[in-house]
Design an enzyme around this catalytic site. Structure first.
Site, PDB file in Angstrom:
ATOM      1  N   ASP A  58       1.044  -1.403  -0.315  1.00 25.56           N
ATOM      2  CA  ASP A  58       0.162   0.484  -0.253  1.00 25.56           C
ATOM      3  C   ASP A  58       0.692   1.350  -0.234  1.00 25.56           C
ATOM      4  O   ASP A  58       1.952   1.346   0.974  1.00 25.56           O
ATOM      5  CB  ASP A  58      -0.920  -0.096   0.986  1.00 25.56           C
ATOM      6  CG  ASP A  58      -1.452   0.823   1.164  1.00 25.56           C
ATOM      7  OD1 ASP A  58      -2.782   0.877   0.267  1.00 25.56           O
ATOM      8  OD2 ASP A  58      -1.968   1.645   2.619  1.00 25.56           O
TER       9      ASP A  58
ATOM     10  N   GLU B 220       1.054  -0.574  -5.260  1.00 30.46           N
ATOM     11  CA  GLU B 220       0.465   0.604  -5.609  1.00 30.46           C
ATOM     12  C   GLU B 220       1.327   1.813  -5.218  1.00 30.46           C
ATOM     13  O   GLU B 220       1.688   2.323  -4.842  1.00 30.46           O
ATOM     14  CB  GLU B 220      -0.591   0.765  -4.397  1.00 30.46           C
ATOM     15  CG  GLU B 220      -1.854   1.639  -4.798  1.00 30.46           C
ATOM     16  CD  GLU B 220      -2.155   2.524  -3.208  1.00 30.46           C
ATOM     17  OE1 GLU B 220      -3.561   2.643  -3.733  1.00 30.46           O
ATOM     18  OE2 GLU B 220      -2.198   2.677  -2.597  1.00 30.46           O
TER      19      GLU B 220
END
Length: 697
Positions: free
Chosen positions: A452, A481
Site C-alpha cells: 500500500d 500500489e
C-alpha cells in the site's frame, strides 16, 4: 551486512536516501561524501539515514562507517530533462455551488508526492495558476481551497519529450570468460542509447578484472568471486531503469537458474515469478465479502472458498487483516496481530492453508507507509516520549493546512488530507528495523505482498525488502500500489505494478470520452514509461479505491472492459463483486441477488485465458476493421499470438450488437461463447468475441 546496497541511479535534482541495511536502532552509523563531480556543491544531510540531492551530472561516492566496517555507496546522476509546465483551473472547474474561493489554492500531484502545503496556485484573473518543472509525460494536478478536498478541480498537462530507454542483460560463458551483453533499446522518439555497466560494492569482483567494450562486459571465470552482481543502465536523453544479473560460482539458485557453464550460474533478480504470467488475481475487500446479515471473519471467508475455486482464479489478495479501527483496515493499530473482528491469527492461518490447498496463492496487504494515529507509537510520539521522537515525519506548522490542533509547534507529515494516518519516518533506524520486523512477521505465512502507498516508502528500503523476501523464496510476489505509474519501482523492487494507464483508458472508453482504440495508447505508455519488457502489470477495471466501473460507465461497456483485461498482455484482476454486479465501491457482496450471467462470463474469461497461451503472450497487433453496424468508436480489434496459435479479439463497448468487417480472415465460432459469430464476412459482437485466425491465412 550493513552495506547500503546496489548503486543508485537518479536524475539531477532527484533526492536519494542512503541508509545502512540490517539496521539496529542503537548502532553508530556515519556518512561522508568523499567524491562528487567538479561542478557539484551537493552535500549529505545529517544522520544515519541521509539524503543526497545531486546538483550536477556525474558520479557521487558516499562512505558509510558502520559497526561491521566501511562501505561505499555509488550514486550516478544523469542530466535532468524537464520543462516548465503550467497548470490552471477556474472556479467553474470545481463544479461546486457553495464554493468559497481564495486568492490562492492548494495544489498536489506527483511532483510533490501529494503533500499539501508545499505548492500553491496564485490567482490570475479568473484562473488559479501554478508553474513547475516536470519531465516528459502527462501530469495531473489537484486544486483545493480548504485542504479537505471535498471540492476539487484538476488539470492535466503533457510535457513533450522522449520516454525512457530500456536495457536487458543476458550472460553466458564463452571459453574461459563470462560475457554479459546489454540489449539497449531506444525510447519511443528517443535517440539511440549508450550502455553503462556498474559493479556492486558488496562484491569482491575487482574492476581491474573487467573489460567493457560498448554493450559487452567480459570477466575471466577464474576472476569471479562467489557472488557478483552486475548492473547496467542505458542512457540517451534520459536514463533507463537499471537491469541486474547475479553471477554465482559453484552454486545454484533454485528452479529459476540459467546454467551457463560448469560452475557459473546467472540469474535475473528483478524478474517476476514465472507463475504471474498465467495467474488471475481476485481482490477481496474483507469486511464486505460474507453477505448482508453476517459478519465477515476469516472463518466466514474460508467457508466460501468453494466459490472462489469455482471462478478459477489463482491468487487471492485480501485487503488489510491487521488490527484497525476502520472498516477498510488501512489505519493499522497493531502491525503484528490480526483484527479481533476478523478472527485470531490461527483462524487467518487456517484460511491461508485452505486457499493454498485449493491451489490459490494468498497476497497480504502490507501497509508500512503509515500507521493509524491511534497506534500507541504515534500517541507516544505526540506525547513527547523520547524513544519515539523520530518515529513519524514532521512538517513545519506553516505547511500544515489540516485544521487539526496538533500537540506541539509542528505537525506530522501526511499525504492528501489523510490526517488520521501519519507517515512513518524512514530516516529513523528504529522505524526501518520495526517495519522490517513487520515484513518478517508475515512473509513466511503468505505468498506475496500488495504494498500500500508504495510510492511513499523510500526506494532503498524496498530494495532491501526485496532481497530479504526473495532470499529463500523466489516465487514470492511483490505488487506495488504506485499511482500513477512510475517505472523506477521496477528497479529491483517490485514484480508487478498497477496499470493505471489502461485503467483510465478503459473508463474513458466506457463513458464515450475516448475511442476504443485508446487502449493501444495505454499499452504503448508502458514502453514510454521505460518499464522493462519482463515486468508484470496488473490489468483491472475495479478496485476498492475507485468507483465501480458498472456505476461509472454503465453495464453495457463493463463486459468489453473486463474482456480487455483478460485478452491483453498482463495479469488480470477481478475485484470481488465485480463479477456479481455490485455497484457500490466497497459494497456488500451480492450473494442471493447477484448477476449469475455476469459471474459465468468471468468464469468463461478465466478459463479461456488459461486454455489459450496466445492470450498470455506478449505483444498486440491492432487489426484494421470497418464497423458496418453500430458505433465504430466503440469497437476495437486486435491479434494475439504465441507463435503456435493466433487469435483475434473484437471488443464492443456500446449498446446492442455491432457488425464488424475485419481486415483478417477468421474462423466463424467464438471461443468464449461457443456461438457462430461470423456471418457473410461480418463478425457480430455484443461485447467480447475471441475467434481463431483462419488457418489458410
Amino acid at each position: 551486512m550493513h552495506h547500503p546496497g546496489p548503486p543508485r541511479f537518479v536524475a539531477v535534482g532527484e533526492s536519494v536516501e542512503l541508509a545502512p541495511r540490517q539496521p539496529d536502532p542503537d548502532m553508530a552509523a556515519e556518512w561522508r561524501l568523499h567524491e562528487r563531480p567538479a561542478a557539484s556543491t551537493a552535500a549529505l544531510s545529517d544522520g544515519p539515514v541521509c539524503h543526497l540531492e545531486p546538483d550536477a551530472p556525474g558520479t557521487y561516492r558516499a562512505e558509510l562507517t558502520a559497526p561491521d566496517g566501511t562501505h561505499e555507496q555509488v550514486v550516478r546522476a544523469f542530466p535532468a530533462v524537464t520543462e516548465t509546465a503550467r497548470f490552471s483551473v477556474t472556479e467553474d472547474d470545481f463544479g461546486h455551488d457553495d464554493l468559497t474561493v481564495a486568492d490562492r489554492a492548494i495544489v498536489i500531484g506527483t511532483f510533490n508526492d501529494f503533500t499539501t502545503g508545499t505548492h500553491w496556485a496564485e490567482r490570475d484573473g479568473d484562473e488559479w495558476v501554478i508553474e513547475t518543472d516536470l519531465p516528459p509525460g502527462t501530469h495531473h494536478a489537484i486544486f483545493s481551497f480548504d485542504g479537505s478536498f471535498e471540492a476539487t478541480a484538476t488539470d492535466a498537462v503533457t510535457v513533450d519529450g522522449p520516454g525512457r530507454p530500456r536495457v536487458e542483460l543476458t550472460g553466458e560463458t564463452v571459453g574461459d570468460d563470462l560475457v554479459v551483453t546489454a540489449d539497449a533499446r531506444a525510447a519511443p522518439s528517443g535517440s539511440e542509447p549508450e550502455v553503462e555497466f556498474h559493479l556492486d560494492g558488496r562484491d569482491a569482483l575487482a574492476a581491474s578484472a573487467v573489460t567493457i567494450d560498448g554493450d559487452e562486459l567480459r570477466v575471466p571465470r577464474d576472476a569471479l568471486p562467489e557472488t557478483a552482481r552486475i548492473h547496467a543502465v542505458t542512457v540517451a536523453e534520459r536514463h533507463s531503469v537499471a537491469d541486474t544479473l547475479v553471477v554465482e560460482r559453484d552454486g545454484g539458485i533454485g528452479d529459476r537458474e540459467t546454467v551457463t557453464g560448469d560452475t557459473v550460474t546467472v540469474s535475473r533478480p528483478a524478474d517476476p515469478p514465472a507463475w504471474t504470467g498465467d495467474a488471475t488475481i481476485y481482490e477481496i475487500f474483507v469486511r464486505s465479502f460474507a453477505g448482508e446479515t453476517v459478519d465477515t471473519t476469516f472463518e466466514a471467508i474460508e467457508r466460501r472458498v468453494p466459490y472462489i475455486e469455482s471462478l478459477g482464479v489463482d491468487v487471492v489478495w485480501l485487503t488489510p487483516v491487521q488490527a484497525s479501527p476502520t472498516r477498510h483496515g488501512y489505519h493499522i493499530t497493531d502491525f503484528f496481530d490480526t483484527a479481533t473482528d476478523l478472527g485470531t491469527r490461527a483462524a487467518f492461518e487456517s484460511l491461508v492453508d485452505r486457499l493454498n490447498d485449493a491451489g490459490i496463492r494468498v497476497v497480504f496487504d502490507l501497509v508500512i507507509n503509515h500507521s493509524s494515529r491511534d497506534h500507541p507509537a504515534f500517541q507516544l510520539h505526540q506525547a513527547g516520549v523520547p524513544e519515539y521522537a523520530d518515529y513519524y515525519e514532521r512538517i513545519p506548522a506553516e505547511q500544515d493546512i489540516s485544521g487539526v490542533d496538533w500537540a506541539g509547534e509542528d505537525a506530522p507529515g501526511h499525504y492528501f488530507n489523510w490526517t488520521r494516518i501519519p507517515n512513518l519516518n524512514y530516516d529513523s533506524l528504529a522505524v526501518r528495523r520495526w517495519m522490517l520486523d513487520v515484513v518478517e512477521e508475515w512473509h513466511d505465512l503468505v505468498d506475496g505482498f500488495r504494498c500500500d502507498v508504495a510510492w511513499g516508502v523510500p526506494h532503498g528500503f524496498w530494495k532491501e525488502v526485496r532481497e530479504r523476501v526473495k532470499a529463500d523464496d523466489s516465487e514470492f510476489l511483490l505488487l506495488d500500489e504506485t499511482v500513477p505509474r512510475n517505472a523506477a519501482f521496477a528497479e529491483n523492487e517490485f514484480d508487478m505494478h498497477y496499470d493505471t494507464d489502461l485503467f483510465d483508458a478503459l473508463r474513458d472508453i466506457g463513458t464515450g470520452e475516448a475511442p476504443a482504440s485508446a487502449l493501444f495508447e495505454a499499452l504503448d505508455a508502458t514502453v514510454e514509461h521505460g518499464y522493462p519488457d519482463r515486468t508484470a502489470h496488473m490489468r483491472y477495471v475495479d478496485n476498492h479505491d475507485e468507483n465501480r466501473y458498472i456505476d461509472h460507465c454503465g453495464a453495457a461497456p463493463l463486459r468489453a472492459a473486463v474482456g480487455a483485461t483478460f485478452t491483453l498482455p498482463g495479469t488480470p484482476m477481478i475485484y470481488a463483486g465485480q463479477e456479481r454486479g455490485v455497484e457500490k465501491q466497497r459494497g456488500t457482496m451480492r450473494w442471493h441477488d447477484g448477476d449469475n450471467a455476469l459471474t459465468d462470463f468471468h468464469r468463461q474469461l478465466v478459463d479461456l485465458r488459461a486454455d489459450h497461451a496466445a492470450l498470455r503472450a506478449h505483444g498486440v497487433r491492432p487489426i484494421p476493421h470497418t464497423t458496418e453496424a453500430g458505433d465504430s468508436e466503440a469497437v476495437v480489434a486486435y491479434e494475439r499470438t504465441d507463435g503456435d496459435e493466433t487469435l483475434v479479439v473484437v471488443l464492443h463497448f456500446g449498446e446492442g450488437t455491432a457488425a464488424v468487417s475485419l481486415d483478417a480472415p477468421v474462423e466463424d465460432t467464438d471461443l468464449l461463447s461457443g456461438d457462430r459469430v461470423e456471418v457473410d464476412g461480418l463478425v457480430e459482437v455484443g461485447d467480447v468475441v475471441v475467434v481463431p485466425a483462419a488457418r489458410n491465412r
